[in-house]
Enzyme design. Structure first.
Site, PDB file in Angstrom:
ATOM      1  N   HIS A 101       0.842  -1.202   0.000  1.00  0.00           N
ATOM      2  CA  HIS A 101       0.000   0.000   0.000  1.00  0.00           C
ATOM      3  C   HIS A 101       0.877   1.251   0.000  1.00  0.00           C
ATOM      4  O   HIS A 101       1.846   1.342   0.761  1.00  0.00           O
ATOM      5  CB  HIS A 101      -0.901  -0.014   1.242  1.00  0.00           C
ATOM      6  CG  HIS A 101      -1.846   1.147   1.337  1.00  0.00           C
ATOM      7  ND1 HIS A 101      -2.736   1.473   0.337  1.00  0.00           N
ATOM      8  CD2 HIS A 101      -2.043   2.070   2.323  1.00  0.00           C
ATOM      9  CE1 HIS A 101      -3.440   2.533   0.690  1.00  0.00           C
ATOM     10  NE2 HIS A 101      -3.034   2.916   1.893  1.00  0.00           N
ATOM     11  N   ASP A 118      -3.277   8.917   3.863  1.00  0.00           N
ATOM     12  CA  ASP A 118      -3.513   7.524   3.506  1.00  0.00           C
ATOM     13  C   ASP A 118      -4.900   7.441   2.879  1.00  0.00           C
ATOM     14  O   ASP A 118      -5.898   7.781   3.519  1.00  0.00           O
ATOM     15  CB  ASP A 118      -3.424   6.659   4.765  1.00  0.00           C
ATOM     16  CG  ASP A 118      -3.676   5.180   4.494  1.00  0.00           C
ATOM     17  OD1 ASP A 118      -4.076   4.819   3.374  1.00  0.00           O
ATOM     18  OD2 ASP A 118      -3.477   4.378   5.430  1.00  0.00           O
ATOM     19  N   CYS A 169      -4.153   3.201  -4.770  1.00  0.00           N
ATOM     20  CA  CYS A 169      -3.396   3.922  -3.733  1.00  0.00           C
ATOM     21  C   CYS A 169      -2.211   4.693  -4.300  1.00  0.00           C
ATOM     22  O   CYS A 169      -1.879   5.788  -3.829  1.00  0.00           O
ATOM     23  CB  CYS A 169      -2.934   2.972  -2.641  1.00  0.00           C
ATOM     24  SG  CYS A 169      -1.926   1.583  -3.215  1.00  0.00           S
TER      25      CYS A 169
END
Length: 210
Positions: A101, A118, A169
């Site tokens: 990620h 995030d 992401c």
């Protein structure tokens, strides 16, 4: 993208080669790799260098910095040689890979805070503390003085744009980097991802941010 050897070199700049297989990671449903994110970071830095009167002063570490920092400050002590004094910058951007990620952290020198973004809305106080500790060690090593961090804060933008799948992401991280390099609020969303993948591809091939 026309078919052909996936190792075919398409762009070469900033000591980074972008091949077809790298560009293919910008296709819908794919995870971005280190080369794409590092090249994009260099484009952000190039924009400031080309127009220093228009944009905040920014430094962008590559995607390998954070992993090396986790092993100790001595592993990254020389990483600011070209930056000279990072404390003269407004923003020092750190793309972070958490195994599977991508996230983005910013050492916001201007506002004295460590930012963490995030797209899955996770928190990571350990990352923020590590970066603040890095600044303390960097100041002591390069400026020969202690950094007073008593008025520094840990910051997460609210709201933070969030992804609604398992593969965007990297694109979110590129946008976190780009928006914060201009000191801008994060005004993009999941619905922008198809367009942003195409835009990043074009920017890389033209070696210039639009």
């Amino acid at each position: 993208m026309a078919p052909g050897p996936e190792r075919e070199k398409l762009v070469s700049a900033f000591n980074v080669d972008i091949c077809k297989h790298d560009i293919w990671t910008l296709k819908p449903g794919c995870w971005l790799n280190d080369e794409i994110i590092n090249f994009y970071g260099e484009l952000i830095r190039k924009r400031y260098l080309d127009q220093p009167d228009k944009y905040p002063k920014v430094w962008v570490f590559n995607t390998f910095f954070y992993g090396r920092l986790q092993q100790g400050y001595s592993n990254v002590r020389r990483w600011t040689k070209k930056a000279n004094d990072i404390f003269t910058y407004d923003y020092v951007i750190v793309p972070v890979h958490l195994g599977n990620h991508w996230v983005c952290a910013v050492m916001n020198i201007k506002d004295k805070r460590i930012e963490y973004m995030d797209s899955l809305l996770g928190r990571n106080p350990q990352c923020q503390k590590l970066l603040l500790d890095y600044l303390k060690q960097e100041c002591l090593d390069k400026r020969k003085q202690e950094l007073d961090t008593s008025d520094w804060t840990m910051y997460t933008p609210k709201p933070t744009p969030n992804q609604e799948n398992s593969f965007d992401c990297g694109v979110f991280t590129c946008m976190f980097m780009e928006f914060r390099s201009r000191g801008q609020d994060l005004t993009f969303s999941q619905s922008d991802m198809p367009y942003l993948r195409q835009r990043i591809c074009l920017e890389i091939l033209e070696t210039k941010l639009l």
